[in-house]
Design an enzyme around this catalytic site. Structure first.
Site, PDB file in Angstrom:
ATOM      1  N   CYS A   1       0.831  -1.211   0.000  1.00 41.02           N
ATOM      2  CA  CYS A   1       0.000   0.000   0.000  1.00 41.02           C
ATOM      3  C   CYS A   1       0.873   1.272   0.000  1.00 41.02           C
ATOM      4  O   CYS A   1       1.496   1.558  -1.011  1.00 41.02           O
ATOM      5  CB  CYS A   1      -1.001  -0.063   1.142  1.00 41.02           C
ATOM      6  SG  CYS A   1      -2.407   1.001   0.840  1.00 41.02           S
TER       7      CYS A   1
ATOM      8  N   HIS B   1      -3.306  -4.960   1.857  1.00 34.45           N
ATOM      9  CA  HIS B   1      -2.549  -5.199   3.102  1.00 34.45           C
ATOM     10  C   HIS B   1      -2.502  -6.690   3.436  1.00 34.45           C
ATOM     11  O   HIS B   1      -3.357  -7.183   4.180  1.00 34.45           O
ATOM     12  CB  HIS B   1      -3.230  -4.473   4.263  1.00 34.45           C
ATOM     13  CG  HIS B   1      -3.001  -3.010   4.304  1.00 34.45           C
ATOM     14  ND1 HIS B   1      -2.062  -2.420   5.111  1.00 34.45           N
ATOM     15  CD2 HIS B   1      -3.594  -2.015   3.621  1.00 34.45           C
ATOM     16  CE1 HIS B   1      -2.082  -1.110   4.933  1.00 34.45           C
ATOM     17  NE2 HIS B   1      -3.010  -0.832   4.043  1.00 34.45           N
TER      18      HIS B   1
ATOM     19  N   GLU C   1      -0.739  -8.259   5.466  1.00 34.85           N
ATOM     20  CA  GLU C   1      -0.516  -8.495   6.908  1.00 34.85           C
ATOM     21  C   GLU C   1      -1.821  -8.458   7.696  1.00 34.85           C
ATOM     22  O   GLU C   1      -1.846  -8.843   8.864  1.00 34.85           O
ATOM     23  CB  GLU C   1       0.501  -7.471   7.451  1.00 34.85           C
ATOM     24  CG  GLU C   1      -0.011  -6.078   7.734  1.00 34.85           C
ATOM     25  CD  GLU C   1      -0.287  -5.217   6.490  1.00 34.85           C
ATOM     26  OE1 GLU C   1      -0.144  -5.726   5.352  1.00 34.85           O
ATOM     27  OE2 GLU C   1      -0.659  -4.046   6.677  1.00 34.85           O
TER      28      GLU C   1
HETATM   29  N1  GLN Z   1      -3.576   6.500   1.268  1.00 32.16           N
HETATM   30  C1  GLN Z   1      -2.285   6.215   1.799  1.00 32.16           C
HETATM   31  C2  GLN Z   1      -1.198   7.025   1.116  1.00 32.16           C
HETATM   32  O1  GLN Z   1      -1.432   7.684   0.174  1.00 32.16           O
HETATM   33  C3  GLN Z   1      -1.948   4.753   1.693  1.00 32.16           C
HETATM   34  C4  GLN Z   1      -2.904   3.951   2.558  1.00 32.16           C
HETATM   35  C5  GLN Z   1      -2.365   2.688   3.117  1.00 32.16           C
HETATM   36  O2  GLN Z   1      -1.162   2.427   3.163  1.00 32.16           O
HETATM   37  N2  GLN Z   1      -3.270   1.908   3.622  1.00 32.16           N
HETATM   38  O3  GLN Z   1      -0.096   6.984   1.528  1.00 32.16           O
END
Ligand code: GLN
Length: 188
Positions: A77, A170, A172
């Site tokens: 992410c 994610h 994890e």
């Molecule tokens: N929206 C977050 C960002 O731009 C990422 C979100 C996440 O890691 N769950 O960094």
């Protein structure tokens, strides 16, 4: 194996637990020197703008880039956002280790976060995995050496370019260690 986990902000503790459940040592790192002890590195989800600010403040940028130039790194992410190379509309300069362009928060706001099944291909095996998407980015472009390894509908949600693995969800947070296991055992 010693798996480093960038522990500046975000979801690093759950990655550490996954690594330990697989029988490896998790080294939560905040300093460049710790990277010297790591065989592989995980950059967790969280808030990419906050993580990059801390990377610069703690002078970790060069050490992370040097590590990722040779050794395996998994970004999830926000971690995937930080790894991306094609600039797109990012409000900061990313680490540039993975030839993709991303769009941040591409599904909408926090309330549009969701869990849905994703299709992954791990070592040639097709599996279903629980994809937890939290203010997730979308991958908009991929370079020619980037392999798509995961899909959600028509969206590519997991990619690999040689030693770099990244996903927009994610792993994890799923009660399932197969993505971590793939990273630790198969990404060289
Ligand atoms: N929206 C977050 C960002 O731009 C990422 C979100 C996440 O890691 N769950 O960094």
């Amino acid at each position: 194996m010693n798996i480093g986990i960038l522990a500046l902000q975000g979801d690093y503790a759950k990655h550490a637990r996954a690594v330990e459940e697989l029988g490896h040592s998790a080294l939560c790192l905040k300093k460049p020197i710790t990277l010297q002890k790591c065989d592989k590195l995980i950059i967790p989800g969280g808030e990419s703008t906050a993580i990059i600010r801390l990377i610069e403040k703690l002078e970790l940028r060069a050490a992370l880039q040097d590590f990722g130039a040779e050794l395996p790194v998994m970004g999830t992410c926000a971690g995937l956002i930080l790894l991306s190379k094609i600039p797109g509309k990012l409000p900061f300069s990313s680490l540039g280790l993975l030839d993709i362009e991303i769009e941040r928060n591409a599904y909408g706001r926090q309330i549009d976060s969701f869990i849905d099944t994703v299709q992954l291909e791990l070592n040639g095996q097709h599996i279903e995995f629980e994809g937890v998407f939290i203010r997730a980015p979308k991958i908009k472009k991929t370079g020619k050496n980037v392999l798509p390894l995961g899909r959600h509908g028509t969206d590519v949600v997991m990619v690999r370019e040689k030693n770099i693995l990244a996903c927009t969800f994610h792993p994890e947070l799923a009660d399932d260690l197969r993505v971590h296991d793939y990273f630790i055992s198969s990404v060289k």
